[in-house]
Design a protein around this motif. Structure first.
Motif, short mmCIF file in Angstrom:
data_model
loop_
_atom_site.label_atom_id
_atom_site.label_comp_id
_atom_site.label_asym_id
_atom_site.label_seq_id
_atom_site.Cartn_x
_atom_site.Cartn_y
_atom_site.Cartn_z
N GLY A 30 0.79 -1.22 0.00
CA GLY A 30 0.00 0.00 0.00
C GLY A 30 0.82 1.28 0.00
O GLY A 30 0.64 2.15 -0.84
N GLY A 153 -1.59 -4.83 -4.44
CA GLY A 153 -1.57 -3.73 -3.49
C GLY A 153 -1.55 -2.39 -4.18
O GLY A 153 -2.24 -1.44 -3.79
N GLN A 154 -0.76 -2.31 -5.24
CA GLN A 154 -0.73 -1.09 -6.04
C GLN A 154 -2.10 -0.84 -6.66
O GLN A 154 -2.61 0.28 -6.65
CB GLN A 154 0.32 -1.23 -7.14
CG GLN A 154 0.44 -0.01 -8.04
CD GLN A 154 1.41 -0.26 -9.19
OE1 GLN A 154 1.09 -0.96 -10.14
NE2 GLN A 154 2.61 0.28 -9.08
N PHE A 157 -4.55 0.28 -3.74
CA PHE A 157 -4.28 1.51 -3.02
C PHE A 157 -4.00 2.72 -3.90
O PHE A 157 -4.31 3.85 -3.51
CB PHE A 157 -3.08 1.29 -2.08
CG PHE A 157 -3.41 0.53 -0.85
CD1 PHE A 157 -4.01 1.15 0.24
CD2 PHE A 157 -3.13 -0.83 -0.76
CE1 PHE A 157 -4.31 0.45 1.38
CE2 PHE A 157 -3.43 -1.54 0.38
CZ PHE A 157 -4.02 -0.91 1.46
N VAL A 161 -5.20 6.34 -3.04
CA VAL A 161 -4.23 7.33 -2.57
C VAL A 161 -4.31 8.59 -3.43
O VAL A 161 -4.29 9.72 -2.92
CB VAL A 161 -2.81 6.75 -2.58
CG1 VAL A 161 -1.77 7.83 -2.32
CG2 VAL A 161 -2.68 5.66 -1.53
N VAL A 177 -3.32 4.52 4.19
CA VAL A 177 -2.34 3.45 3.99
C VAL A 177 -1.94 2.84 5.33
O VAL A 177 -1.80 1.62 5.47
CB VAL A 177 -1.11 3.99 3.25
CG1 VAL A 177 -0.01 2.94 3.19
CG2 VAL A 177 -1.49 4.42 1.84
N GLY A 180 -4.61 0.47 6.37
CA GLY A 180 -4.59 -0.75 5.58
C GLY A 180 -3.55 -1.74 6.05
O GLY A 180 -3.80 -2.95 6.13
#
Length: 427
Positions: A30, A153-154, A157, A161, A177, A180
């Protein structure tokens, strides 16, 4: 005859461990998605240059790699569960404390050191450790799936983000983040198991009558990591793998992962749109990495590495001509093509480390991954300097493309070198 059939229908414990590892890797990924979308907000609020912010990213990337081999040895000594849970807490602390920073040195400490050490403690060596302990069959495939956890995860998040940073400020994004990463800790403590013998099982695909592997020696974690490095350094295959993987890091999370969003923004593209494109790279990376794991079980991994690096280099050389204020079909083609290749290099690299270095394979891969992150750190800082001095990133893309061509040659050299050194063949 009914009991064996019933046991066949029951999922092997290895799949539960792999599932927990996947979720943990998603949580750790994250904050690694945050730097590229926070460069501009931090620059606007604090006036820090791109190079200054990139220096914090560089520290993060370097520690992410350098801590990795020690973490692999520490997992042998303290266990995966303790190390991974502690790493997630450190990631959460680093991301959460950034909301209080007022000076650039604090960015280096929280964003660079805390998060770098935390994520490095459960990086791809965690993948190598899980697959080595729990899988004999499907090792390449599982390596691909777990590696794709970082991409997931990318994917999860990065758009969040970017949206939170744009609409509510970068501090809200950092706290999200942090939350998470914290949410994954209970799952790790409850579900992650160390070794098959702990649950009365054997590794998936292992001979049930074979004796369990010998427990790790009592050598201190740091000492074992250094000892393994000294041994591996006498093998030229190690240096070929490390050099190629350093270029891999430079051409992925060091360059694209850190600077794609600000580079697209330089051409008039909104940061949220660019972040969405980077997340799409994560989507296709999941498919590409899992496919790479499947191929690694069937095709010479050295050949796979040569192909992957060649294709990546070609795509990076074309990239400077694709940036625009809007997303046109050629950019979509790049996203698909590059995404499929993003970390497809990991399963064949893990496999080569395991074949050549045996039981020390996860720790050796930790050192190879350290080289990956050294390359990433150099690229993150270097691209920032290029942007500050030349007003754009074009030179960075061209250099990365040329380096990928070198990595392809090094990978093909591994083929003949490994044969000369008597590397064992795939089972």
């Amino acid at each position: 005859m009914e009991e064996p059939a019933t046991r066949l229908r029951r999922p092997h414990w290895a799949w539960f461990v792999a599932g927990t590892a996947f979720v943990a890797l998603v949580g750790a990924a994250g904050f690694r998605a945050a730097p590229s979308v926070l460069i501009d907000p931090l620059h606007q609020e604090f006036g820090w240059s791109t190079a200054t912010i990139s220096a914090a990213v560089s520290v993060n990337l370097l520690l992410y790699g350098l801590i990795s081999p020690f973490a692999a040895a520490l997992m042998d000594r303290l266990g995966m569960r303790r190390v991974v849970a502690g790493a997630l807490l450190l990631v959460a602390a680093g991301s959460g404390l950034t909301v209080f920073m007022t000076a650039s040195w604090q960015l280096l400490l929280f964003w660079g050191v805390f998060v770098g050490v935390g994520t490095g403690s459960m990086a791809l060596t965690f993948v190598a450790t899980v697959t080595s302990r729990w899988f004999v069959r499907h090792q390449g495939l599982v390596s691909g799936v777990l590696t794709a956890g970082g991409a997931a995860g990318q994917l999860v998040f990065l758009p969040l983000v970017a949206h939170l940073s744009t609409d509510h400020g970068w501090r809200t994004a950092s706290l999200a983040v942090c939350a998470g990463a914290l949410a994954v800790v209970p799952l790790v403590l409850l579900a992650l198991r160390e070794r098959p013998e702990d649950v009365g099982a054997t590794a998936l695909g292992a001979d049930p009558d074979a004796p369990p592997p010998a427990p790790p020696s009592g050598v201190r974690s740091a000492g074992r990591a250094i000892t393994v490095l000294r041994t591996a350094a006498r093998n030229r295959t190690f240096w070929l793998l490390a050099a190629g993987f350093a270029i891999c890091g430079a051409s992925t999370n060091g360059l694209i992962g850190t600077h794609f969003v600000p580079a697209a923004h330089d051409h008039g593209m909104p940061a949220t749109t660019a972040a969405g494109l980077l997340a799409l790279i994560g989507i296709f990376d999941i498919a590409g990495t899992i496919a790479s794991g499947w191929l690694t079980d069937r095709v010479d991994p050295r050949v796979l590495l040569g192909v992957y690096y060649s294709l990546r280099g070609a795509s990076l050389i074309v990239l400077p001509h694709l940036f625009a204020a809007t997303t046109e079909p050629p950019m979509w083609a790049f996203i698909v093509f590059y995404g499929l290749d993003w970390v497809a290099t990991v399963p064949p690299t893990v496999t080569l480390c395991r074949r050549v270095f045996g039981a020390d394979g996860p720790i050796v891969f930790g050192w190879v991954f350290a080289a990956h992150q050294v390359g990433a750190g150099v690229a993150a800082l270097g691209a920032g300097l290029i942007r500050d001095h030349h007003g754009g990133y074009d030179l960075a893309w061209y250099v990365a493309g040329g380096l990928c061509a070198i990595a392809a040659v090094l990978s093909l050299r591994i083929r003949s070198q490994a044969a000369a050194e008597g590397a064992p063949t795939a089972r």
